[in-house]
Every structure is written in structure tokens, then in C-alpha cells.
Scaffold this motif. Structure first.
Motif, PDB file in Angstrom:
ATOM      1  N   ASN A  18       0.685  -1.237  -0.115  1.00 64.01           N
ATOM      2  CA  ASN A  18      -0.053  -0.051  -0.106  1.00 64.01           C
ATOM      3  C   ASN A  18       0.883   1.304   0.063  1.00 64.01           C
ATOM      4  O   ASN A  18       0.594   2.349   0.482  1.00 64.01           O
ATOM      5  CB  ASN A  18      -0.929  -0.005   1.246  1.00 64.01           C
ATOM      6  N   ASP A  19       2.047   1.135  -0.802  1.00 70.16           N
ATOM      7  CA  ASP A  19       2.938   2.349  -0.638  1.00 70.16           C
ATOM      8  C   ASP A  19       2.789   3.533  -1.465  1.00 70.16           C
ATOM      9  O   ASP A  19       2.961   4.811  -1.222  1.00 70.16           O
ATOM     10  CB  ASP A  19       4.310   1.781  -1.069  1.00 70.16           C
ATOM     11  N   LEU A  20       1.588   3.457  -2.494  1.00 77.51           N
ATOM     12  CA  LEU A  20       1.368   4.412  -3.366  1.00 77.51           C
ATOM     13  C   LEU A  20      -0.082   4.463  -3.382  1.00 77.51           C
ATOM     14  O   LEU A  20      -0.652   3.486  -3.253  1.00 77.51           O
ATOM     15  CB  LEU A  20       2.016   4.297  -4.719  1.00 77.51           C
ATOM     16  N   ILE A  21      -0.706   5.803  -3.718  1.00 76.77           N
ATOM     17  CA  ILE A  21      -2.052   5.998  -3.627  1.00 76.77           C
ATOM     18  C   ILE A  21      -2.290   6.256  -5.324  1.00 76.77           C
ATOM     19  O   ILE A  21      -1.518   7.105  -5.998  1.00 76.77           O
ATOM     20  CB  ILE A  21      -2.394   6.941  -2.876  1.00 76.77           C
ATOM     21  N   PHE A  22      -3.339   5.568  -5.735  1.00 79.25           N
ATOM     22  CA  PHE A  22      -3.675   5.558  -7.225  1.00 79.25           C
ATOM     23  C   PHE A  22      -5.103   6.125  -7.198  1.00 79.25           C
ATOM     24  O   PHE A  22      -6.081   5.881  -6.354  1.00 79.25           O
ATOM     25  CB  PHE A  22      -3.620   4.248  -7.822  1.00 79.25           C
ATOM     26  N   LYS A  23      -5.554   6.360  -8.436  1.00 79.78           N
ATOM     27  CA  LYS A  23      -7.207   6.603  -8.638  1.00 79.78           C
ATOM     28  C   LYS A  23      -7.442   5.749 -10.102  1.00 79.78           C
ATOM     29  O   LYS A  23      -6.546   5.515 -10.872  1.00 79.78           O
ATOM     30  CB  LYS A  23      -7.362   8.121  -9.236  1.00 79.78           C
ATOM     31  N   ILE A  24      -8.622   5.141  -9.730  1.00 81.90           N
ATOM     32  CA  ILE A  24      -8.904   4.264 -10.911  1.00 81.90           C
ATOM     33  C   ILE A  24      -9.474   4.791 -12.056  1.00 81.90           C
ATOM     34  O   ILE A  24     -10.295   5.771 -12.063  1.00 81.90           O
ATOM     35  CB  ILE A  24     -10.033   3.269 -10.461  1.00 81.90           C
ATOM     36  N   ILE A  25      -8.687   4.659 -13.209  1.00 78.79           N
ATOM     37  CA  ILE A  25      -9.203   5.376 -14.300  1.00 78.79           C
ATOM     38  C   ILE A  25     -10.023   4.415 -15.297  1.00 78.79           C
ATOM     39  O   ILE A  25     -10.617   4.974 -16.403  1.00 78.79           O
ATOM     40  CB  ILE A  25      -7.979   5.871 -15.199  1.00 78.79           C
ATOM     41  N   ASP A  26      -9.888   3.199 -15.186  1.00 83.66           N
ATOM     42  CA  ASP A  26     -10.811   2.209 -15.933  1.00 83.66           C
ATOM     43  C   ASP A  26     -10.808   0.722 -15.560  1.00 83.66           C
ATOM     44  O   ASP A  26      -9.881   0.444 -14.489  1.00 83.66           O
ATOM     45  CB  ASP A  26     -10.345   1.906 -17.310  1.00 83.66           C
ATOM     46  N   ILE A  27     -11.754   0.030 -15.544  1.00 85.67           N
ATOM     47  CA  ILE A  27     -12.074  -1.311 -15.095  1.00 85.67           C
ATOM     48  C   ILE A  27     -12.481  -2.263 -16.277  1.00 85.67           C
ATOM     49  O   ILE A  27     -13.523  -1.934 -16.907  1.00 85.67           O
ATOM     50  CB  ILE A  27     -12.960  -1.296 -13.884  1.00 85.67           C
ATOM     51  N   VAL A  28     -11.645  -3.161 -16.540  1.00 84.66           N
ATOM     52  CA  VAL A  28     -12.229  -4.245 -17.543  1.00 84.66           C
ATOM     53  C   VAL A  28     -12.208  -5.588 -16.780  1.00 84.66           C
ATOM     54  O   VAL A  28     -11.078  -6.110 -16.404  1.00 84.66           O
ATOM     55  CB  VAL A  28     -11.148  -4.156 -18.683  1.00 84.66           C
ATOM     56  N   GLY A  29     -13.261  -6.144 -16.713  1.00 83.27           N
ATOM     57  CA  GLY A  29     -13.379  -7.377 -15.960  1.00 83.27           C
ATOM     58  C   GLY A  29     -12.839  -7.117 -14.609  1.00 83.27           C
ATOM     59  O   GLY A  29     -13.560  -6.408 -13.690  1.00 83.27           O
ATOM     60  N   ASP A  30     -11.699  -8.032 -14.177  1.00 88.62           N
ATOM     61  CA  ASP A  30     -11.423  -7.795 -12.721  1.00 88.62           C
ATOM     62  C   ASP A  30     -10.184  -7.233 -12.745  1.00 88.62           C
ATOM     63  O   ASP A  30      -9.308  -7.357 -11.765  1.00 88.62           O
ATOM     64  CB  ASP A  30     -11.303  -9.213 -12.243  1.00 88.62           C
ATOM     65  N   VAL A  31      -9.688  -6.438 -13.760  1.00 89.74           N
ATOM     66  CA  VAL A  31      -8.448  -5.751 -13.800  1.00 89.74           C
ATOM     67  C   VAL A  31      -8.886  -4.148 -13.782  1.00 89.74           C
ATOM     68  O   VAL A  31      -9.662  -3.684 -14.575  1.00 89.74           O
ATOM     69  CB  VAL A  31      -7.754  -5.906 -15.022  1.00 89.74           C
TER      70      VAL A  31
END
Length: 264
Positions: A18-31
Motif C-alpha cells: 500500500n505504498d502508493l495512492i492511485f485513482k482508478i481510471i478504468d475497469i475491464v473485467g477484474d482488472v
């Protein structure tokens, strides 16, 4: 599982502590496809590896810390002299990061023009903007990555966007060959530092092929813009103002870009 997450969610990755913080920009299936909040990094991850966190002010606090750090190191005698900092053209492949860099320039009272362009398009557009704006400092940044599986650290094809940055730098040097008349800062996360310097960059990332902070290119640009043009920039001091120091960005000695006048 993916229904638990949505585009725009703020997450960390369990497998990376959990070292970096991200924003989800897309979801395809379970990725899930991710973009770093503070680090110029794209990544993908199984949604099972993600931890959703509440939208926090960490990115704002990080920016404030950096802004204050840069601002405190600028000691200008406001009572007697006036100052004309160098003019910056900042071309960024990421709109969010560009906005944060422009905020830094504004706080430091530096005249800066921001332009968001895909990395691959910069080389074809850059000449007309240089002619139109005639900046003292040019920033070419966005996203990059070093893919070890594609080849050695010295091969340009092993990088996501280094070749595009190199092409853009070369086009800029066709416009102005003199390094003292146009300071160029180029690269992003894990870029091929050596090849960017060879192409004509004054400063470039990343000597240790590490990720860099979203504001690092702007910190270097601001430091040069606010340095007396009759003096040589303290290279080591300037690099230490960035998030990861000389591991993230390096460069060659150059003079500042600021005119100093009297009386105010």
C-alpha cells in the motif's frame, strides 16, 4: 468483485504494501487500470489486490509541503530590487499533473504557459509553440516507464515514452541550440536519463530509473526561473528540492533565467 470498485475510486495495492495512492481510471473485467495521485505512474492491478481508501487530502498536503519548501528557499530583497523570472512553457501528457504544476508556478509568481498534449504528438507541435511564446524554459513531461522484459536499460525500445521525449527535445534544439538560451527539462517516471541529456536536455529523469513526483519537473523549472541569470545555478542544491533528489532527476550546469532590476 469488480462491482466493489468504480472509476474514480482512490486505492492502494496490497501486494506493494500500500505504498502508493492511485485513482482508478478504468475497469475491464477484474482488472483495474490505475494512475498515481502523486507519482507520474500508470499501473494495472487485479481488483482483488486493491484497498479502497477514503478520498483524503494527502495529495493536497503533499503539494503544500513541496510548495512551502520551494518558497522558503527563495530569498529575494523585496524592498529595493524588482525581479523578472524566466518564462516557462510546460507541455504535459497528463491534464491532472499539468494543473498541479501550473498551481506551483502561480504561487511563485512565474509566468508560465501550460499545454496538455499526448507524448507522441509533442514533436510535431512544439516548434510553433516555441515560436509563438519564446520561453526561457521548456518542460516536456507526462508518463513513461521502463519495461525490463523488453530489453536492457540502454535500449530506447524498452521505454514507454522516452523515444517521444527525445524526438521532442531534438525538435526544440532545432529551434534553439544554445543551452543557455533555452533550458529544457524532459522526461517522466523511469525515463532514459542518459539519452535525454544526449538529445539536448538540460535536466532529465531518471538517473536511477525510479518514479518521480508529479511536481518534480516544475520544481526544477521554477528553481531555474527564479535564479539570477548572471549566476550559475547550484546544481546539487536544486536537485535536492525535488522529491527524490538526484536519483529522480539530474542535469548539467546552467545559468539562471531571472533578471534583477533596481530600483523597485
Amino acid at each position: 468483485m469488480s462491482m466493489l470498485f468504480h472509476i474514480g475510486d482512490i486505492v492502494t495495492r496490497e501486494s506493494h504494501d500500500n505504498d502508493l495512492i492511485f485513482k482508478i481510471i478504468d475497469i475491464v473485467g477484474d482488472v483495474a487500470y490505475l494512475k498515481g495521485i502523486n507519482i507520474r505512474l500508470y499501473a494495472d492491478s487485479s481488483v482483488e489486490d486493491l484497498n479502497k481508501i477514503q478520498r483524503s487530502d494527502q495529495d493536497v498536503e503533499d503539494d503544500r509541503f513541496i510548495l512551502d519548501k520551494v518558497d522558503k528557499e527563495i530569498n529575494l530583497d523585496r524592498s529595493e530590487f524588482f525581479y523578472l523570472p524566466g518564462k516557462i512553457l510546460h507541455i504535459d501528457g497528463d491534464e491532472d499533473y499539468l494543473a498541479r504544476c501550473m498551481k506551483l508556478y502561480k504561487k511563485l509568481n512565474i509566468m508560465a504557459y501550460g499545454l496538455c498534449l499526448p507524448e507522441v504528438d509533442v514533436k510535431t507541435e512544439i516548434h510553433r509553440y516555441l515560436e509563438e511564446l519564446n520561453p526561457d524554459i521548456l518542460v516536456i513531461t507526462g508518463h513513461d516507464a521502463y519495461y525490463r522484459r523488453k530489453g536492457s536499460i540502454g535500449e530506447i525500445t524498452s521505454y514507454k515514452n522516452t523515444a517521444n521525449f527525445i524526438d521532442a527535445v531534438k525538435e526544440a534544439r532545432k529551434y534553439e541550440k544554445n543551452q543557455d538560451k533555452l533550458i529544457i527539462i524532459a522526461g517522466a517516471c523511469q525515463s532514459n536519463y542518459e539519452e535525454l541529456i544526449k538529445a539536448g536536455s538540460t535536466f532529465a529523469s531518471s538517473p536511477k530509473r525510479i518514479n518521480i513526483h508529479a511536481l518534480d519537473p516544475a520544481i526544477i523549472a521554477s528553481g531555474v526561473a527564479l535564479y539570477d541569470r548572471n549566476k550559475t545555478v547550484d546544481l546539487l542544491e536544486l536537485l535536492e528540492k525535488t522529491k527524490y533528489g538526484a536519483d529522480g532527476i539530474g542535469g548539467v550546469t546552467t545559468k539562471g533565467c531571472m533578471f534583477v532590476g533596481y530600483p523597485r
